[in-house]
Design a protein around this motif. Sequence first.
Motif, PDB file in Angstrom:
ATOM      1  N   HIS A 119       0.831  -1.199   0.000  1.00 33.50           N
ATOM      2  CA  HIS A 119       0.000   0.000   0.000  1.00 33.50           C
ATOM      3  C   HIS A 119       0.868   1.252   0.000  1.00 33.50           C
ATOM      4  O   HIS A 119       0.607   2.204  -0.735  1.00 33.50           O
ATOM      5  N   GLN A 120       1.905   1.234   0.825  1.00 39.00           N
ATOM      6  CA  GLN A 120       2.783   2.406   0.922  1.00 39.00           C
ATOM      7  C   GLN A 120       3.541   2.633  -0.382  1.00 39.00           C
ATOM      8  O   GLN A 120       3.646   3.758  -0.868  1.00 39.00           O
ATOM      9  N   SER A 121       4.070   1.549  -0.952  1.00 37.75           N
ATOM     10  CA  SER A 121       4.900   1.707  -2.140  1.00 37.75           C
ATOM     11  C   SER A 121       4.076   1.903  -3.398  1.00 37.75           C
ATOM     12  O   SER A 121       4.506   2.594  -4.324  1.00 37.75           O
ATOM     13  N   ALA A 122       2.873   1.310  -3.446  1.00 37.17           N
ATOM     14  CA  ALA A 122       2.049   1.413  -4.650  1.00 37.17           C
ATOM     15  C   ALA A 122       1.672   2.856  -4.936  1.00 37.17           C
ATOM     16  O   ALA A 122       1.621   3.283  -6.090  1.00 37.17           O
ATOM     17  N   GLU A 123       1.402   3.624  -3.887  1.00 31.16           N
ATOM     18  CA  GLU A 123       1.001   5.003  -4.076  1.00 31.16           C
ATOM     19  C   GLU A 123       2.166   5.856  -4.573  1.00 31.16           C
ATOM     20  O   GLU A 123       1.989   6.756  -5.390  1.00 31.16           O
ATOM     21  N   SER A 124       3.376   5.578  -4.093  1.00 32.43           N
ATOM     22  CA  SER A 124       4.526   6.426  -4.402  1.00 32.43           C
ATOM     23  C   SER A 124       5.365   5.916  -5.569  1.00 32.43           C
ATOM     24  O   SER A 124       5.944   6.713  -6.312  1.00 32.43           O
ATOM     25  N   LEU A 125       5.427   4.593  -5.727  1.00 36.93           N
ATOM     26  CA  LEU A 125       6.366   4.025  -6.691  1.00 36.93           C
ATOM     27  C   LEU A 125       5.695   3.276  -7.827  1.00 36.93           C
ATOM     28  O   LEU A 125       6.334   2.466  -8.504  1.00 36.93           O
ATOM     29  N   ALA A 126       4.406   3.532  -8.043  1.00 40.24           N
ATOM     30  CA  ALA A 126       3.662   2.839  -9.101  1.00 40.24           C
ATOM     31  C   ALA A 126       4.367   3.027 -10.443  1.00 40.24           C
ATOM     32  O   ALA A 126       4.733   4.137 -10.823  1.00 40.24           O
ATOM     33  N   GLY A 127       4.589   1.905 -11.134  1.00 40.11           N
ATOM     34  CA  GLY A 127       5.235   1.958 -12.434  1.00 40.11           C
ATOM     35  C   GLY A 127       6.738   2.080 -12.382  1.00 40.11           C
ATOM     36  O   GLY A 127       7.398   2.090 -13.434  1.00 40.11           O
ATOM     37  N   ARG A 128       7.295   2.182 -11.188  1.00 40.49           N
ATOM     38  CA  ARG A 128       8.745   2.375 -11.057  1.00 40.49           C
ATOM     39  C   ARG A 128       9.456   1.153 -10.489  1.00 40.49           C
ATOM     40  O   ARG A 128      10.677   1.057 -10.579  1.00 40.49           O
ATOM     41  N   VAL A 129       8.697   0.247  -9.857  1.00 36.54           N
ATOM     42  CA  VAL A 129       9.295  -0.940  -9.249  1.00 36.54           C
ATOM     43  C   VAL A 129       8.474  -2.177  -9.596  1.00 36.54           C
ATOM     44  O   VAL A 129       7.317  -2.079  -9.995  1.00 36.54           O
ATOM     45  N   SER A 130       9.092  -3.336  -9.450  1.00 35.45           N
ATOM     46  CA  SER A 130       8.355  -4.598  -9.572  1.00 35.45           C
ATOM     47  C   SER A 130       8.412  -5.319  -8.231  1.00 35.45           C
ATOM     48  O   SER A 130       9.292  -5.056  -7.403  1.00 35.45           O
ATOM     49  N   TYR A 131       7.472  -6.220  -8.019  1.00 35.86           N
ATOM     50  CA  TYR A 131       7.321  -6.894  -6.725  1.00 35.86           C
ATOM     51  C   TYR A 131       7.629  -8.384  -6.865  1.00 35.86           C
ATOM     52  O   TYR A 131       7.178  -9.040  -7.805  1.00 35.86           O
ATOM     53  N   HIS A 132       8.373  -8.903  -5.895  1.00 37.52           N
ATOM     54  CA  HIS A 132       8.701 -10.329  -5.883  1.00 37.52           C
ATOM     55  C   HIS A 132       8.588 -10.839  -4.446  1.00 37.52           C
ATOM     56  O   HIS A 132       9.018 -10.161  -3.509  1.00 37.52           O
ATOM     57  N   GLU A 133       8.034 -12.027  -4.299  1.00 39.44           N
ATOM     58  CA  GLU A 133       7.943 -12.638  -2.974  1.00 39.44           C
ATOM     59  C   GLU A 133       8.991 -13.730  -2.841  1.00 39.44           C
ATOM     60  O   GLU A 133       9.085 -14.618  -3.700  1.00 39.44           O
ATOM     61  N   LEU A 134       9.780 -13.663  -1.783  1.00 43.83           N
ATOM     62  CA  LEU A 134      10.736 -14.722  -1.467  1.00 43.83           C
ATOM     63  C   LEU A 134      10.053 -15.703  -0.516  1.00 43.83           C
ATOM     64  O   LEU A 134       9.730 -15.360   0.621  1.00 43.83           O
ATOM     65  N   THR A 135       9.839 -16.900  -0.979  1.00 44.11           N
ATOM     66  CA  THR A 135       9.197 -17.934  -0.168  1.00 44.11           C
ATOM     67  C   THR A 135      10.248 -18.690   0.636  1.00 44.11           C
ATOM     68  O   THR A 135      11.450 -18.591   0.354  1.00 44.11           O
TER      69      THR A 135
END
Length: 392
Positions: A119-135
Amino acid sequence: MQGMIERSHRQKVEEALDAQAGVVLLGPRQVGKTTLAQDIAESRDAVYLDMERVADRQILEEPDLYLDEQMGRLVVIDEIQLMPDLFKTLRGQVDRRRRAGHRTGQFLLLGSASNTLLHQSAESLAGRVSYHELTPFLISEVSVDEMSTLWLRGGFPDSFLAKTDRASLSWREDFIRTYLERDIPSFALRIPAETLRRFWTMLAHEQGGLLNAAKLAGNLGVSGQSVARYLDLLVDLMLVRRLPPWHANAGKRLVKSPKIYIRDSGMAHALLGIESAEALLGHPVIGGSWEGFCIENLIAAAPRGTEASFYRSSAGAEIDLLLKLPGGPLWAIEIKRTTSPKVTRGFHMAAQELRATERILVYAGEREVPGSNGLRAMSLKDAIERLVSAEK
């Protein structure tokens, strides 16, 4: 010790850094995010900061001054959810670096609370970063003869790599205690540790069952709203999976409650006091435990963007796991800890209703066996390999 096992996630994170200004790497505590990030940082011109360290937090009291000096370097920021105000600064930094010609590989951000951080990053960094989950460790990262150990101990590196089952269980018990007594209060959440432990243990007893919030609330002596809050927290910390029901068939009477799994099988076993393989094989939770173990590995192997759910109708048609792959193919997967490659009539009914492209039974045998109506029975390892190949 986790360095003994090469993480399959590393290549994906490196590729994302080469294509994007930043990567947000999510995962529960102690899953190996820091080790992976430091390994990546050692191969690049990089600086590492940990927001749990007072000295590193002080460095970023004037973030633009410091980050401007690091222009062109990879900046790794660990436990970034502890400094949410940084996200707006990072947006400006990404844009300034782009103008200076540094378009990729600028930031690697590590966090232990998915929804909060997203939520925090989506508002500020939308289109600038990608998300990955480390399992935690997956089947694809261990040898075939270690699969039973992975199922019993789970995939957290220190648990899986422990010298004995007893040492592994002790590590997981300490992990649970630390989460309850230190980590969760750090999110400013006033939930009694003993209440949350009881709730977490109840979920372990019902591994793979439908959520019955009223029953849980009654057993805990709390409100339904409290149960929802506890569940949201454990899902957000990536410790519990809330598998949603399939909802596309509006005309059918379908189950509407989600199924609940403790995501790491070893954590489920620790909550239930299961130390050895013999104790697990004799425990009533064995079926749900195996199902959850398979589901976590299958979802992790599925192509990026896959939607996971389950199917259950009032008429008895049921599918343990539905995977809707990007582009539309629908995989119907039944999971049984048995050497008999057979599914119920309800599975065939549901797969037919949904026009599933692939129909798979994951069972305890090693041979791939064709069945009726397009069904194929196979081992978990073979099912994972088919999913991986579907992405290529």
